[in-house]
Design an enzyme around this catalytic site. Structure first.
Site, mmCIF file in Angstrom:
data_model
loop_
_atom_site.group_PDB
_atom_site.id
_atom_site.type_symbol
_atom_site.label_atom_id
_atom_site.label_comp_id
_atom_site.label_asym_id
_atom_site.label_seq_id
_atom_site.Cartn_x
_atom_site.Cartn_y
_atom_site.Cartn_z
ATOM 1 N N ALA A 1 0.778 -1.235 0.000
ATOM 2 C CA ALA A 1 0.000 0.000 0.000
ATOM 3 C C ALA A 1 0.813 1.291 0.000
ATOM 4 O O ALA A 1 0.349 2.307 -0.493
ATOM 5 C CB ALA A 1 -0.951 -0.006 1.192
ATOM 6 N N LYS B 1 -2.868 4.743 -4.010
ATOM 7 C CA LYS B 1 -3.950 3.826 -4.397
ATOM 8 C C LYS B 1 -4.867 3.529 -3.225
ATOM 9 O O LYS B 1 -6.075 3.385 -3.403
ATOM 10 C CB LYS B 1 -3.361 2.561 -5.002
ATOM 11 N N ASP C 1 1.868 -2.822 4.297
ATOM 12 C CA ASP C 1 3.163 -2.700 3.645
ATOM 13 C C ASP C 1 4.204 -3.314 4.567
ATOM 14 O O ASP C 1 4.072 -3.249 5.786
ATOM 15 C CB ASP C 1 3.503 -1.239 3.337
ATOM 16 N N ASP D 1 4.751 -8.914 5.995
ATOM 17 C CA ASP D 1 5.092 -9.397 4.664
ATOM 18 C C ASP D 1 3.802 -9.954 4.057
ATOM 19 O O ASP D 1 3.220 -10.896 4.604
ATOM 20 C CB ASP D 1 6.161 -10.497 4.794
ATOM 21 N N ASP E 1 -0.501 -4.275 -6.072
ATOM 22 C CA ASP E 1 0.355 -3.370 -6.853
ATOM 23 C C ASP E 1 1.784 -3.578 -6.320
ATOM 24 O O ASP E 1 2.230 -2.863 -5.442
ATOM 25 C CB ASP E 1 -0.110 -1.929 -6.659
ATOM 26 N N CYS F 1 4.617 -1.304 -12.449
ATOM 27 C CA CYS F 1 4.995 -0.184 -13.312
ATOM 28 C C CYS F 1 6.230 -0.591 -14.107
ATOM 29 O O CYS F 1 7.205 0.131 -14.189
ATOM 30 C CB CYS F 1 5.225 1.085 -12.505
#
Lengths: 169, 302
Positions: free
Chosen positions: B107, B112, B130, B157, B177, B230
């Site tokens: 996150a 997002k 995260d 994790d 993501d 990305c």
């Protein structure tokens, strides 16, 4: 009767009322909602769908919805209010989010005053109302919009805007 | 930039692609509808003489004619948030609804997460996880600045994420993501590829497989999982999808987004992938004047 103490590792949901309180000095939901009503006249219904939590002594968090209590996680909703001190202090983010509902202790700043406030500077203020924590607001895009919480003392408006939120505008 | 040469066989008009990668990105923000409306945000920008341009595919995404959107009143109030245009794709594809329980597996720093919360009208629950404690403070800063009150932040994790704190109930939807080799961010960060190596690509791909696998397990039957990166590397994109399609009960789903894209690829350097990975979309910098991105939508079966 032995009293439980606050556990800084977890979020505990606030008791509804005094009668449900198990941890000494922990604020109740009733007190929190009443405080916003008394200080800023924010209607109690505003918080109907929200729950309140304590993690860290006196740090109250607001969550839209519910999870089971206690819960051991890093953050839950938004930091909302600091209790367990003589004068309760709302967070800047809480005032930005909920301060639009306020009809008392709202001080309207002009653009230059708002700039100073956003830079975190103290400034003289001609304010006839209560001393203490105020909703500092200015007009933006046609409506009054809360900038954050200000502290008014002895003719001066202090800006407790946290470092990371200060801006030179 | 040499690292991108391996994609020449995949990309038509490769010269336009290379040129786009060398240009800086336009300044783009997302309007935070938790705190304001798109109309008011535009008006606040106009009051400061900042010009804006609509993006046709998404009415909360605006291109601005300033390089420092952070020093505007709209930003001070948490009405706008600087977010790369393509990075607004995955939350739109996940399309969470008010009241749902959603997991954001990777996150930080929270663009997002806050977009998911806004799409849900700040109702329901977004569990934002995260593994990096340092990045978590940025995530918490952003959720609070944007006035999000329906997010819970965890620090584990994601490959071993436990549903226990959340009544052991699986999520309606999950956004994955993942951390990646970031090839698509070259326009924002011209040194992004200085440390590029195939070894790094392969090692992050291993982590990506683990996270996506756990997300599918942590999502209800019939629920949606969106996977995004990305980067252009098929090892981190189609190959990861091919792996979970084999290992877990899930299938690829078509989706529409009104931006130019290319389908996922099924053959790469001697490997071939499940045909359904073609339903994923590749966003190249020269197609929409954005960064590079990859997005796939999955449905959990069983």
């Amino acid at each position: 009767m032995s009293q439980k103490t606050n556990n800084g590792q977890q979020f505990d949901r606030l008791p509804e009322t005094e009668e449900d309180r198990e941890v000494g000095e922990r604020a109740t939901r009733e007190e929190v909602v009443e405080w916003w009503d008394e200080r800023f006249e924010i209607p109690p219904e505003t918080f109907e769908e929200f729950t309140f939590w304590e993690k860290g002594k006196g740090k109250i968090w607001i969550l839209h919805g519910e999870v089971s209590s206690p819960i051991r996680i890093e953050a839950l909703g938004m930091k909302f209010l600091r209790t367990r001190q003589r004068h309760w202090k709302p967070t800047m983010n809480a005032v930005q989010r909920f301060g639009r509902e306020a009809s008392k202790n709202v001080v309207e700043l002009d653009r230059e005053q708002a700039r100073r406030f956003a830079r975190g500077e103290d400034q003289d203020l001609d304010w006839e109302g209560d001393w203490g924590y105020l909703v500092a607001a200015h007009e933006l895009a046609g409506e009054l919009e809360p900038l954050g919480v200000g502290l008014f003392l002895h003719g001066e408006l202090q800006s407790p805007v946290p470092k990371g939120r200060q801006r030179d505008l | 930039m040499e690292a991108l040469e391996r994609y020449e066989p995949l990309i038509e008009d490769y010269d336009a692609f290379r040129e786009a990668c060398q240009r800086p990105l336009p300044s783009v923000v997302r309007v935070n509808t938790i705190k304001t409306t798109v109309e008011r945000a535009k008006r606040a920008l106009e009051e400061q003489d900042i010009g804006w341009e609509d993006r046709e595919w998404n009415d909360t995404v605006l291109k601005l004619d300033t390089d420092s959107p952070g020093t505007t009143w709209a930003s001070f109030h948490g009405w706008i948030h600087g977010q790369e245009e393509v990075s607004a794709i995955p939350a739109e594809v996940l399309a969470p609804e008010p009241g749902e329980r959603v997991w954001d597996a990777c996150a930080a720093p929270g663009s997002k997460t806050t977009q998911l919360a806004a799409l849900m009208d700040d109702e329901g629950l977004v569990v934002a996880n995260d593994n990096n404690l340092g990045r978590l403070s940025a995530l918490r800063f952003n959720t609070e600045r944007l006035g999000v009150t329906n997010a819970a932040v965890t620090n584990t994790d994601s490959r071993n994420f436990s549903l226990k704190p959340f009544d052991s109930e699986p999520f309606d939807k999950s956004l994955v993501d993942v951390p990646c080799s970031c090839e698509g961010t070259i326009r924002k960060n011209p040194t992004a590829l200085d440390e590029w190596s195939l070894g790094h690509v392969e090692s992050v791909a291993g982590i990506q497989k683990g996270i996506l696998k756990r997300a599918i397990q942590a999502t209800k039957k019939g629920g949606t999982v969106v996977y995004s990166t990305c980067t252009f590397a098929p090892e981190e994109n189609e190959a990861v999808l091919d792996f979970v399609l084999e290992e877990e009960d899930c299938r690829m789903v078509e989706f529409d987004i009104d931006l130019e894209s290319r389908p996922g690829i099924t053959d790469w350097e001697g490997d071939s992938y499940d045909e359904s990975v073609e339903k994923a979309k590749r966003f190249y910098p020269h197609l929409n004047d954005t960064g590079g991105f990859f997005t796939a939508k999955l449905e959990v079966e069983g």
